[in-house]
Scaffold this motif. Structure first.
Motif, PDB file in Angstrom:
ATOM      1  N   LYS A  99       0.810  -1.215   0.000  1.00 34.82           N
ATOM      2  CA  LYS A  99       0.000   0.000   0.000  1.00 34.82           C
ATOM      3  C   LYS A  99       0.848   1.270   0.000  1.00 34.82           C
ATOM      4  N   LEU A 156       0.213   0.652 -12.724  1.00 32.86           N
ATOM      5  CA  LEU A 156      -1.020   1.064 -12.048  1.00 32.86           C
ATOM      6  C   LEU A 156      -2.224   1.107 -12.976  1.00 32.86           C
ATOM      7  N   ASN A 197      -2.409  -2.836 -11.057  1.00 32.24           N
ATOM      8  CA  ASN A 197      -2.372  -2.740  -9.600  1.00 32.24           C
ATOM      9  C   ASN A 197      -3.399  -1.720  -9.105  1.00 32.24           C
ATOM     10  N   HIS A 198      -4.326  -2.175  -8.269  1.00 29.04           N
ATOM     11  CA  HIS A 198      -5.335  -1.297  -7.685  1.00 29.04           C
ATOM     12  C   HIS A 198      -5.206  -1.277  -6.163  1.00 29.04           C
ATOM     13  N   GLN A 234      -1.266   2.734  -2.673  1.00 29.59           N
ATOM     14  CA  GLN A 234      -1.963   4.000  -2.468  1.00 29.59           C
ATOM     15  C   GLN A 234      -1.040   5.202  -2.332  1.00 29.59           C
ATOM     16  N   TYR A 252      -3.920   7.724 -10.243  1.00 30.64           N
ATOM     17  CA  TYR A 252      -4.167   6.291 -10.046  1.00 30.64           C
ATOM     18  C   TYR A 252      -4.033   5.911  -8.567  1.00 30.64           C
ATOM     19  N   ASN A 305      -6.916   4.372  -6.063  1.00 34.62           N
ATOM     20  CA  ASN A 305      -6.701   3.160  -5.261  1.00 34.62           C
ATOM     21  C   ASN A 305      -7.015   3.401  -3.786  1.00 34.62           C
ATOM     22  N   PRO A 316     -11.206   2.188  -3.552  1.00 41.65           N
ATOM     23  CA  PRO A 316     -10.623   0.875  -3.886  1.00 41.65           C
ATOM     24  C   PRO A 316     -11.601  -0.076  -4.551  1.00 41.65           C
ATOM     25  N   ALA A 344     -11.831   1.340  -8.245  1.00 39.71           N
ATOM     26  CA  ALA A 344     -10.621   1.811  -8.929  1.00 39.71           C
ATOM     27  C   ALA A 344     -10.478   1.182 -10.316  1.00 39.71           C
TER      28      ALA A 344
END
Length: 345
Positions: free
Chosen positions: A247, A272, A285-286, A289, A308, A312, A316, A319
């Motif tokens: 994260k 991302l 990738n979600h 952060q 992005y 996220n 989330p 996203a």
């Protein structure tokens, strides 16, 4: 005055935390002996300063405290110039006596490979360790010890949350030796200031980030120059692309924090939000952060990457859907919005 102070400590039966610093070896030993019968003692911090010559014999009182079986320490923090391989070898058997109750262990001094091996031998029966802080030691030639660290982490209960190896002179070989066990066991991994790590080492890290078993949520690579180089950032981006746990990523260099060229962020942007196809965007990738610099408060990346990351963090659940709508505007989303398939959105 010192004698009266030590006698007062010995008579006190309510002290749970003791921080010993700026004392001679003899005074420090006297204080440790005074708390030898403290069954309630939970936290012990000892700082050995350069004002006094290191004296291995002064550690005997600490070892006696560990081996007494009276106290069940939850936190042990030892700092200073005489926390070296010889000192840790002296402590090793004592570590075994407190390992079952120990939750936080901090050893910061001049420990090398032999000392690391001794520490890990002492922790072999650990069941509740949450934080292992080994910052500012010298693991430049400690591939053997770091490999054992990886093996130990994989054999112990999955309790470790924070592994701090900041400024330990770890190189590519050392990183490769311990990263597998660390990635599947630790939630926070701090490698700040290990300047010998190159893009080769970051490739090993990337492979572990891609593992389905990876559980790292916060990764600190600040003051590792290769991590903001072109090859290093590409390696990290490959790891991010298929990671499902990370994260927060801490990047940058103290004197170079704002000079990461925009072109080097392209790989991160693709990780991302890969626009090459709807499926690629969906599989991007979600999770991650934040990508922060020295202060750690704001993202240090270009607008698209920052967008992005905010998606996220703030949305989330949606996203993936938002990114697909942004990058594939020709797509008829109605079937996807109406269905109840088990998708990321």
């Amino acid at each position: 005055q010192i004698n009266a102070f030590v006698k007062g400590i010995a008579r006190n039966h309510s002290i749970r935390k003791i921080d010993i610093g700026y004392m001679s070896d003899d005074t420090r030993a006297a204080v440790v002996r005074a708390v030898g019968n403290y069954s309630q003692l939970e936290s012990l911090t000892i700082t050995c300063h350069n004002d006094f010559d290191p004296n291995p014999n002064s550690h005997s009182a600490v070892v006696g405290l560990f081996e007494s079986g009276v106290c069940q320490l939850r936190e042990l923090m030892l700092f200073g110039n005489d926390i070296d391989d010889d000192a840790v070898a002296t402590f090793a058997n004592g570590f075994k006596c407190i390992a079952a109750s120990l939750e936080v262990l901090v050893l910061s001094g001049s420990i090398g490979n032999d000392g690391l091996l001794a520490v890990l031998a002492g922790l072999s029966n650990s069941t509740s360790l949450r934080t292992l802080h080994l910052a500012s030691n010298d693991f430049s030639s400690a591939a053997e010890g770091l490999s054992l660290l990886s093996a130990l982490l994989q054999s112990l209960p999955k309790t470790l949350e924070h592994l701090n190896l900041r400024r330990c002179r770890i190189n590519d070989e050392g990183l490769q030796a311990f990263i597998q066990g660390s990635a599947i066991h630790c939630r926070e991994l701090d490698l700040e200031g290990n300047e010998s790590i190159t893009a080769t080492g970051l490739s090993h890290l990337s492979n572990s980030l891609q593992s389905d078993s990876c559980c790292i949520e916060r990764l600190d690579l600040f003051d590792i120059p290769s991590a903001i180089g072109d090859d290093g950032m590409k390696a990290l981006a490959r790891g991010l692309a298929h990671n499902t746990s990370l994260k927060s990523l801490h990047l940058g260099c103290l004197f170079n924090n704002a000079t990461i060229p925009p072109a080097q962020w392209v790989a991160f942007s693709t990780a991302l939000c890969d626009p090459s196809s709807v499926n690629s965007t969906y599989l991007s990738n979600h999770i991650v952060q934040r990508i922060t610099g020295d202060i750690g408060s704001d993202n240090i990346c270009p607008e698209d990457v920052d967008l992005y990351l905010r998606l996220n963090e703030q949305d989330p659940k949606y996203a993936a859907r938002c990114k697909i709508l942004m990058k594939h505007r020709h797509l008829d989303m109605q079937p996807f919005l109406q269905c109840e398939w088990d998708l990321k959105f």
